[in-house]
Each structure stands twice: as structure tokens, then as C-alpha cells.
Enzyme design. Sequence first.
Site, PDB file in Angstrom:
ATOM      1  N   GLU A 275       7.836   2.233  -0.429  1.00 37.42           N
ATOM      2  CA  GLU A 275       7.528   3.276  -1.798  1.00 37.42           C
ATOM      3  C   GLU A 275       8.119   2.684  -2.929  1.00 37.42           C
ATOM      4  O   GLU A 275       9.217   3.046  -3.097  1.00 37.42           O
ATOM      5  CB  GLU A 275       7.837   4.896  -1.275  1.00 37.42           C
TER       6      GLU A 275
ATOM      7  N   LYS B  41       3.315   3.720   0.401  1.00 34.21           N
ATOM      8  CA  LYS B  41       3.194   4.961  -0.218  1.00 34.21           C
ATOM      9  C   LYS B  41       3.324   4.540  -1.688  1.00 34.21           C
ATOM     10  O   LYS B  41       4.517   4.125  -2.227  1.00 34.21           O
ATOM     11  CB  LYS B  41       4.621   5.677   0.208  1.00 34.21           C
TER      12      LYS B  41
HETATM   13  P1  13P Z   1       6.982  14.164  -3.973  1.00 35.63           P
HETATM   14  O1  13P Z   1       5.563  14.146  -3.315  1.00 35.63           O
HETATM   15  O2  13P Z   1       7.443  15.443  -4.387  1.00 35.63           O
HETATM   16  O3  13P Z   1       6.823  13.060  -5.204  1.00 35.63           O
HETATM   17  O4  13P Z   1       7.829  13.623  -3.099  1.00 35.63           O
HETATM   18  C1  13P Z   1       7.188  12.428  -2.212  1.00 35.63           C
HETATM   19  C2  13P Z   1       8.521  11.829  -1.696  1.00 35.63           C
HETATM   20  O5  13P Z   1       8.871  11.803  -0.600  1.00 35.63           O
HETATM   21  C3  13P Z   1       9.052  10.751  -2.719  1.00 35.63           C
HETATM   22  O6  13P Z   1       9.779   9.849  -2.106  1.00 35.63           O
END
Ligand code: 13P
Length: 336
Positions: free
Chosen positions: A177, A219
Site C-alpha cells: 500500500e 492497495k
Molecule cells: P482508510 O480507508 O480510512 O483510508 O483506511 C484504509 C487503510 O487501511 C489505510 O491503510
Amino acid sequence: MSIEQLESIAQAMVAPGKGIIAIDESTGTIRKRFEAVGVDNTEENRRAYRELLLTAPGLSDHIAGAILYDETIRQSTRAGKPFTEVMRAAGILPGIKVDMGPQPLAGFPGEVVTEGLDGLRQRLADYTRLGARFAKWRAVIHIGEDTPSSTCIEANNHALARYAALCQEAGLVPIVEPEVLMDGDHDIEVCYEVTEAVLRSLFASLYEHNVMLEGAILKASMVVSGKDCAEQAGVEEVAESTVRCLKATVPALLPGIVFLSGGQSDEQATAHLNAMNQIGPHPWPLSFSYGRAMQQAALQLWARDMRANWVEAQKTVAQRARENGMAALGQWRPAA
Ligand code: 13P
């Protein structure tokens, strides 16, 4: 674990009409969420709230996996059943956040690098024993006047690649991510350029570290206007820009891409995902891994009256899952 097994877990995480709920807020982050609605950040409140989410009836209709925090993966329901068992019984894959959060990047004021590689091999082995099937590591990229620097992008992606390789060695599917934050007054084109540079560099790093893309999930943050930009791109433009950016950078072999919500409203996060899927088909399933956009309505309800609103809050989170599940198919319709 073989690559085929990793691949089948990754595919299950993005099964048609399903996504992931992120309930992996660290103790510091959940404090902020609780404070905003007047809830004390005690271990019991965190446990009860996570029980509410994980045991919501019907959740697994549209939720394939849940990302937990270190404390949460060790917790149980009030009746004493470990959360991981509740999840297994419901058909929800347990995931675990394994990064230790962003820290200032020395020599680069205003930029951060995510830490957590030291001792990671042992921690991953422990989480696998506790029942985790996938993991998450989040890098944070700020857009500013002179940022992000290429040093910041490379340092974060190097860490993501080392984490991903260690996960696969341990039999866990890595969610990689790199979050490009929405903060700032930049326009959507700047967000596009930064996201493109970050993703190009990420997949080069994953390649250099022998990460098997068939057993990994991206992600991503959506390509959007900065929060304080005077001109806000509409739903169609966000969907088109995001898909174009992903097609330019993400190999087709990847089993799936899920999005974070990053501060978007519930409705925006769902509408954007839906619009992207309506202009498909794409090389990969596009689904969700929302934290705030899955939870905030349920959290507000529960905070108002923890006992009386328990059932209603569970219905609310299941409804958010259903709406996002429909958006993952491009079949969501806004409420009239
Ligand atoms: P949000 O959807 O609140 O941005 O969180 C997702 C997430 O796990 C960020 O690492």
C-alpha cells in the site's frame, strides 16, 4: 506454501462483489477516531467495537477479509471465542497490519518512511500461527511544493518490496500500500503524476526483490484533487484518471487492486469505485479495502449508545459492505 496457494488466497481476497474491511487502526489512530465521537480509548472499548464489526450479521456476503491490528488478532468476543475463529467460521480471511508506522525521513523535511522491517520474519511467523492469511504495509507519500522526492519514493518502495518478499516466504499474501495522501491544494493532474511515479517505482522494486506478483495485492489511493484544491474533479474524472494511471503502471498478472478511502466520504468512496467498474472490464478486479468509509457511520451510532445501538450499528456496517460490494461489480445505485 506454494505460489498456487498464495495465488488462491489473493484471488479470494478480491472475489467478485467482495472486498476487505480495514480495522487495523493502531492504538494511537483509534484514539483519534474514538475521541472524535467521545469514546474512551480503553482496551475493552477497542475489543467491544471490533467485536461489533467482526460479528455483524451478513458481513461476509460482501467482505472477503478483514485487516486486524496486533492487539486485535489476539482478542476474543465477550463470550470468549477468538476473533480469528469467528472469522474463519464466517468465511472471512484474517489479515494483519505489520508495519510500525511512518517516521520522519532524515535529510528530507516533511517526508516520511515506514518502519518495521527489523524482526519482521519472526513476527510474520507468529501471525501465521495466529491464523493470519495476508498482511498489510502502508507507505505514506505527501504531495507538497517540492515533495515527494525520488529518495522518499525509493526508500518506501524498497521497504515495501522487502516486506512483500518476507510475507511470501512466510506464506502470507502481502498487500502493498503506497498511499498518496489527499492533503494539499494540488490539482488532480499533480496527483496523477505522483501516483504514476510511485507505482512505476513500486513495481520495479517488487521485481528486483523477486516478489511473485501472482500472490500479492495492491492497495492504491485513487487519483483525486487535493483536499484544498479550489477545483474538485468529479466522479467520472476521478474514475478515468485512476484507471488510466493503474493501466500505465500495474502488471496485468496482479490478482487484484483494492482502494483505501483516505478521507473520502462514504458516498464518494462508493461512487468512485462504482464508476471505475462501470468503465471496465479491466485487467484486474478493482475492489475496496476501506477503513473510515466502511466504519464511520457505524462508529457514530455505537458511540451514541453502545448497548441500545449495537444491532443498528452492525446493520450499518453490513450495509456499507453491501454497497461497496455492489460498487465492486459496477452495480451500485445511489439511494434516492
Ligand atoms: P482508510 O480507508 O480510512 O483510508 O483506511 C484504509 C487503510 O487501511 C489505510 O491503510
